[in-house]
Design a protein around this motif. Structure first.
Motif, PDB file in Angstrom:
ATOM      1  N   VAL A  21     -35.176 -12.490 -54.239  1.00 59.29           N
ATOM      2  CA  VAL A  21     -35.003 -13.370 -53.291  1.00 59.29           C
ATOM      3  C   VAL A  21     -34.230 -14.800 -54.056  1.00 59.29           C
ATOM      4  O   VAL A  21     -35.142 -15.242 -54.879  1.00 59.29           O
ATOM      5  CB  VAL A  21     -35.992 -13.685 -52.503  1.00 59.29           C
ATOM      6  CG1 VAL A  21     -36.117 -14.887 -51.449  1.00 59.29           C
ATOM      7  CG2 VAL A  21     -36.678 -12.473 -51.828  1.00 59.29           C
ATOM      8  N   ALA A  22     -33.264 -14.951 -53.567  1.00 58.93           N
ATOM      9  CA  ALA A  22     -32.662 -16.291 -54.030  1.00 58.93           C
ATOM     10  C   ALA A  22     -33.064 -17.707 -52.950  1.00 58.93           C
ATOM     11  O   ALA A  22     -33.627 -18.412 -53.511  1.00 58.93           O
ATOM     12  CB  ALA A  22     -31.080 -16.600 -53.780  1.00 58.93           C
ATOM     13  N   ASP A  23     -33.345 -17.335 -51.629  1.00 61.86           N
ATOM     14  CA  ASP A  23     -34.018 -18.156 -50.674  1.00 61.86           C
ATOM     15  C   ASP A  23     -33.825 -17.433 -49.568  1.00 61.86           C
ATOM     16  O   ASP A  23     -33.231 -16.589 -49.150  1.00 61.86           O
ATOM     17  CB  ASP A  23     -33.150 -19.616 -50.685  1.00 61.86           C
ATOM     18  CG  ASP A  23     -31.712 -19.705 -50.068  1.00 61.86           C
ATOM     19  OD1 ASP A  23     -31.595 -19.018 -49.058  1.00 61.86           O
ATOM     20  OD2 ASP A  23     -31.042 -20.441 -50.746  1.00 61.86           O
ATOM     21  N   THR A  24     -34.563 -18.162 -48.361  1.00 62.54           N
ATOM     22  CA  THR A  24     -34.924 -17.476 -47.071  1.00 62.54           C
ATOM     23  C   THR A  24     -33.953 -17.859 -45.942  1.00 62.54           C
ATOM     24  O   THR A  24     -34.088 -17.843 -44.869  1.00 62.54           O
ATOM     25  CB  THR A  24     -36.264 -17.321 -46.647  1.00 62.54           C
ATOM     26  OG1 THR A  24     -36.697 -18.570 -46.524  1.00 62.54           O
ATOM     27  CG2 THR A  24     -37.089 -16.432 -47.815  1.00 62.54           C
ATOM     28  N   ILE A  25     -32.936 -19.053 -46.401  1.00 60.42           N
ATOM     29  CA  ILE A  25     -32.261 -19.604 -45.359  1.00 60.42           C
ATOM     30  C   ILE A  25     -31.464 -18.661 -44.526  1.00 60.42           C
ATOM     31  O   ILE A  25     -30.879 -17.922 -44.965  1.00 60.42           O
ATOM     32  CB  ILE A  25     -31.456 -20.760 -45.966  1.00 60.42           C
ATOM     33  CG1 ILE A  25     -32.201 -21.752 -46.757  1.00 60.42           C
ATOM     34  CG2 ILE A  25     -30.495 -21.216 -44.756  1.00 60.42           C
ATOM     35  CD1 ILE A  25     -31.426 -22.701 -47.392  1.00 60.42           C
ATOM     36  N   GLY A  26     -31.510 -18.554 -43.291  1.00 64.69           N
ATOM     37  CA  GLY A  26     -30.877 -17.638 -42.463  1.00 64.69           C
ATOM     38  C   GLY A  26     -31.311 -16.153 -42.206  1.00 64.69           C
ATOM     39  O   GLY A  26     -30.720 -15.540 -41.855  1.00 64.69           O
ATOM     40  N   ALA A  27     -32.354 -16.120 -42.824  1.00 64.11           N
ATOM     41  CA  ALA A  27     -32.673 -14.558 -43.110  1.00 64.11           C
ATOM     42  C   ALA A  27     -33.315 -14.079 -41.581  1.00 64.11           C
ATOM     43  O   ALA A  27     -32.730 -12.723 -40.903  1.00 64.11           O
ATOM     44  CB  ALA A  27     -34.047 -14.412 -43.770  1.00 64.11           C
ATOM     45  N   GLY A  28     -33.942 -14.756 -40.725  1.00 62.43           N
ATOM     46  CA  GLY A  28     -34.374 -14.452 -39.544  1.00 62.43           C
ATOM     47  C   GLY A  28     -33.153 -14.367 -38.618  1.00 62.43           C
ATOM     48  O   GLY A  28     -33.136 -13.560 -37.759  1.00 62.43           O
ATOM     49  N   ASP A  29     -32.220 -15.309 -38.873  1.00 62.93           N
ATOM     50  CA  ASP A  29     -31.012 -15.111 -37.759  1.00 62.93           C
ATOM     51  C   ASP A  29     -29.920 -14.037 -38.121  1.00 62.93           C
ATOM     52  O   ASP A  29     -29.809 -13.505 -37.368  1.00 62.93           O
ATOM     53  CB  ASP A  29     -30.144 -16.523 -38.263  1.00 62.93           C
ATOM     54  CG  ASP A  29     -30.794 -17.900 -38.411  1.00 62.93           C
ATOM     55  OD1 ASP A  29     -32.107 -17.950 -37.407  1.00 62.93           O
ATOM     56  OD2 ASP A  29     -30.778 -18.549 -39.019  1.00 62.93           O
ATOM     57  N   THR A  30     -30.224 -13.805 -39.379  1.00 58.79           N
ATOM     58  CA  THR A  30     -29.108 -12.554 -39.653  1.00 58.79           C
ATOM     59  C   THR A  30     -30.212 -11.173 -39.242  1.00 58.79           C
ATOM     60  O   THR A  30     -29.328 -10.137 -38.883  1.00 58.79           O
ATOM     61  CB  THR A  30     -29.003 -12.325 -41.364  1.00 58.79           C
ATOM     62  OG1 THR A  30     -28.729 -13.549 -41.906  1.00 58.79           O
ATOM     63  CG2 THR A  30     -28.314 -11.106 -41.478  1.00 58.79           C
ATOM     64  N   PHE A  31     -31.265 -11.313 -39.226  1.00 62.27           N
ATOM     65  CA  PHE A  31     -32.232 -10.078 -38.663  1.00 62.27           C
ATOM     66  C   PHE A  31     -31.807  -9.659 -37.172  1.00 62.27           C
ATOM     67  O   PHE A  31     -31.337  -8.847 -36.718  1.00 62.27           O
ATOM     68  CB  PHE A  31     -33.545 -10.436 -38.640  1.00 62.27           C
ATOM     69  CG  PHE A  31     -34.482  -9.434 -38.125  1.00 62.27           C
ATOM     70  CD1 PHE A  31     -34.797  -8.131 -38.795  1.00 62.27           C
ATOM     71  CD2 PHE A  31     -34.736  -9.667 -36.815  1.00 62.27           C
ATOM     72  CE1 PHE A  31     -35.660  -7.371 -38.161  1.00 62.27           C
ATOM     73  CE2 PHE A  31     -35.738  -8.722 -36.132  1.00 62.27           C
ATOM     74  CZ  PHE A  31     -36.160  -7.585 -36.873  1.00 62.27           C
ATOM     75  N   ASN A  32     -31.585 -11.076 -36.418  1.00 67.20           N
ATOM     76  CA  ASN A  32     -31.188 -11.045 -35.238  1.00 67.20           C
ATOM     77  C   ASN A  32     -29.781 -10.141 -34.804  1.00 67.20           C
ATOM     78  O   ASN A  32     -29.872  -9.279 -33.944  1.00 67.20           O
ATOM     79  CB  ASN A  32     -31.197 -12.371 -34.397  1.00 67.20           C
ATOM     80  CG  ASN A  32     -32.492 -13.070 -34.180  1.00 67.20           C
ATOM     81  OD1 ASN A  32     -33.505 -12.448 -34.410  1.00 67.20           O
ATOM     82  ND2 ASN A  32     -32.386 -14.439 -34.329  1.00 67.20           N
ATOM     83  N   ALA A  33     -29.014 -10.459 -35.585  1.00 68.41           N
ATOM     84  CA  ALA A  33     -27.557 -10.008 -35.745  1.00 68.41           C
ATOM     85  C   ALA A  33     -27.872  -8.640 -35.958  1.00 68.41           C
ATOM     86  O   ALA A  33     -27.064  -7.775 -35.452  1.00 68.41           O
ATOM     87  CB  ALA A  33     -26.684 -10.814 -36.477  1.00 68.41           C
ATOM     88  N   GLY A  34     -28.503  -8.151 -36.801  1.00 68.20           N
ATOM     89  CA  GLY A  34     -28.654  -6.682 -37.287  1.00 68.20           C
ATOM     90  C   GLY A  34     -29.334  -5.931 -36.165  1.00 68.20           C
ATOM     91  O   GLY A  34     -28.666  -4.858 -35.776  1.00 68.20           O
ATOM     92  N   VAL A  35     -30.080  -6.307 -35.489  1.00 73.14           N
ATOM     93  CA  VAL A  35     -30.816  -5.940 -34.231  1.00 73.14           C
ATOM     94  C   VAL A  35     -29.817  -5.651 -33.135  1.00 73.14           C
ATOM     95  O   VAL A  35     -29.802  -4.458 -32.561  1.00 73.14           O
ATOM     96  CB  VAL A  35     -31.999  -6.811 -33.754  1.00 73.14           C
ATOM     97  CG1 VAL A  35     -32.496  -6.248 -32.284  1.00 73.14           C
ATOM     98  CG2 VAL A  35     -33.246  -6.444 -34.740  1.00 73.14           C
ATOM     99  N   LEU A  36     -29.057  -6.642 -32.979  1.00 72.61           N
ATOM    100  CA  LEU A  36     -28.037  -6.544 -31.614  1.00 72.61           C
ATOM    101  C   LEU A  36     -27.105  -5.707 -32.090  1.00 72.61           C
ATOM    102  O   LEU A  36     -26.539  -4.946 -31.179  1.00 72.61           O
ATOM    103  CB  LEU A  36     -27.644  -8.028 -31.341  1.00 72.61           C
ATOM    104  CG  LEU A  36     -28.508  -9.021 -30.838  1.00 72.61           C
ATOM    105  CD1 LEU A  36     -28.030 -10.351 -30.782  1.00 72.61           C
ATOM    106  CD2 LEU A  36     -28.844  -8.703 -29.441  1.00 72.61           C
ATOM    107  N   THR A  37     -26.683  -5.738 -33.299  1.00 79.85           N
ATOM    108  CA  THR A  37     -25.480  -4.667 -33.797  1.00 79.85           C
ATOM    109  C   THR A  37     -26.007  -3.292 -33.659  1.00 79.85           C
ATOM    110  O   THR A  37     -25.145  -2.773 -32.830  1.00 79.85           O
ATOM    111  CB  THR A  37     -25.123  -4.836 -35.359  1.00 79.85           C
ATOM    112  OG1 THR A  37     -24.716  -6.105 -35.534  1.00 79.85           O
ATOM    113  CG2 THR A  37     -24.201  -3.997 -35.712  1.00 79.85           C
TER     114      THR A  37
END
Length: 303
Positions: free
Chosen positions: A236-252
């Motif tokens: 892990v480098a940092d967790t910035i945007g992790a949850g936002d990207t998770f949302n995109a993966g779910v919707l995809t």
């Protein structure tokens, strides 16, 4: 085409005694991630004509996001100055009168026919008039379009807690899918376990409540048995945007499975949810492996 509506802003991140401006905002990050994953995506949010507005537009255009619904304005871009204390981020927002903050409900447009789903949330739900604008859009489109909501609760940004809780009490029942972190669940239902809190939100009317827990994986609470997907192990480098990207993966995933429709959401099965959680976790793992909110492109997901 998935329409995303909610904040875009500039994170002023400390670097070598100065500040480095980085494009951000929870809904903005999800929008960029969806575009990079190859999902037809549109964005609706006011964009300033100032230099920061131009900076925000570039990643959207590069990701193929449709920005035709984004009004341009002379109001300034929201700035979030980040202070790191013991590795933990604190934010000071410069938001009064900003481009996004001043979005009014009567400025919400009719949606083009190609819009088939709606994603909303972020700190844009907190202040008015923009909070009322997002709420009005969700209220207007509920039942016609599948709606995913991620409130991404940030207590330090909330000035009128009673009004914000009232807004969430109206909006959560309007959503088909709700994503909540452990911190979100604890804020919504203090003293309850995460499972109890998620089930309480599910009882308001959503078909699915997604619970994220970082390295502890993700869960989908729905009419059946809880579905669990583990996280992907990465450096892990940092967790910035992790949850936002998770949302995109779910919707995809739901879109590719043909489940991101009113009819599809009525016939969800455990395997659909497991696939969605897994793709969300995979996408998030790539984001956390590099600095900043830098979600993966589609070709990186198959590497």
């Amino acid at each position: 085409m998935i329409l995303c509506t909610g904040e875009s802003l500039i994170d002023m991140v400390p670097e070598n005694g100065q500040y480095r401006p980085l494009s951000g905002g929870a809904v903005y990050n999800t929008t960029v991630a969806l575009g990079r994953l190859g999902v037809p995506t549109a964005y609706f949010w006011p964009i300033s004509r100032d230099p920061f507005g131009e900076q925000l537009l570039r990643p959207l255009v590069e990701a193929g996001v449709d920005i035709d619904l984004c009004p341009r304005t002379d109001r300034l871009t929201t700035l979030a100055f980040v202070t790191l204390t013991g590795g933990e981020a604190r934010y000071s927002f410069y938001d009064e009168g900003s481009a996004g903050r001043m979005l009014h409900p009567d400025e919400v447009p009719a949606l083009p026919s190609q819009i088939t789903a709606l994603f909303a949330g972020g700190i844009s739900l907190v202040p008015d008039p923009c909070g009322a604008a997002v709420e009005s859009l969700v209220a207007r489109e509920r039942g016609r379009l599948p709606i995913m909501l991620d409130p991404n609760i940030r207590p330090f940004f909330i000035q009128d807690e009673a009004a914000y809780r009232a807004r969430l009490s109206r909006m959560l029942p309007m959503a088909d899918i709700v994503k909540l972190s452990g911190d979100d669940l604890e804020w919504l239902h203090p003293g309850a376990s995460h499972e109890e809190a998620a089930r309480a939100v599910l009882g308001l009317g959503p078909k699915v409540v997604l619970q994220t827990g970082g390295s502890e994986g993700a869960r989908a609470h729905w009419a059946g048995e809880t579905v669990f997907a583990p996280s992907f192990r990465v450096q892990v480098a940092d967790t910035i945007g992790a949850g936002d990207t998770f949302n995109a993966g779910v919707l995809t995933s739901l879109s590719r499975q043909g489940m991101l429709t009113p009819e599809g959401l009525e016939s969800l099965a455990a395997e659909h949810l497991l696939a969605a959680l897994t793709l969300g976790a995979q996408a998030a793992s790539i984001t956390v492996s590099r600095h900043g909110a830098n979600p993966p492109w589609a070709h990186e997901m198959t590497a």
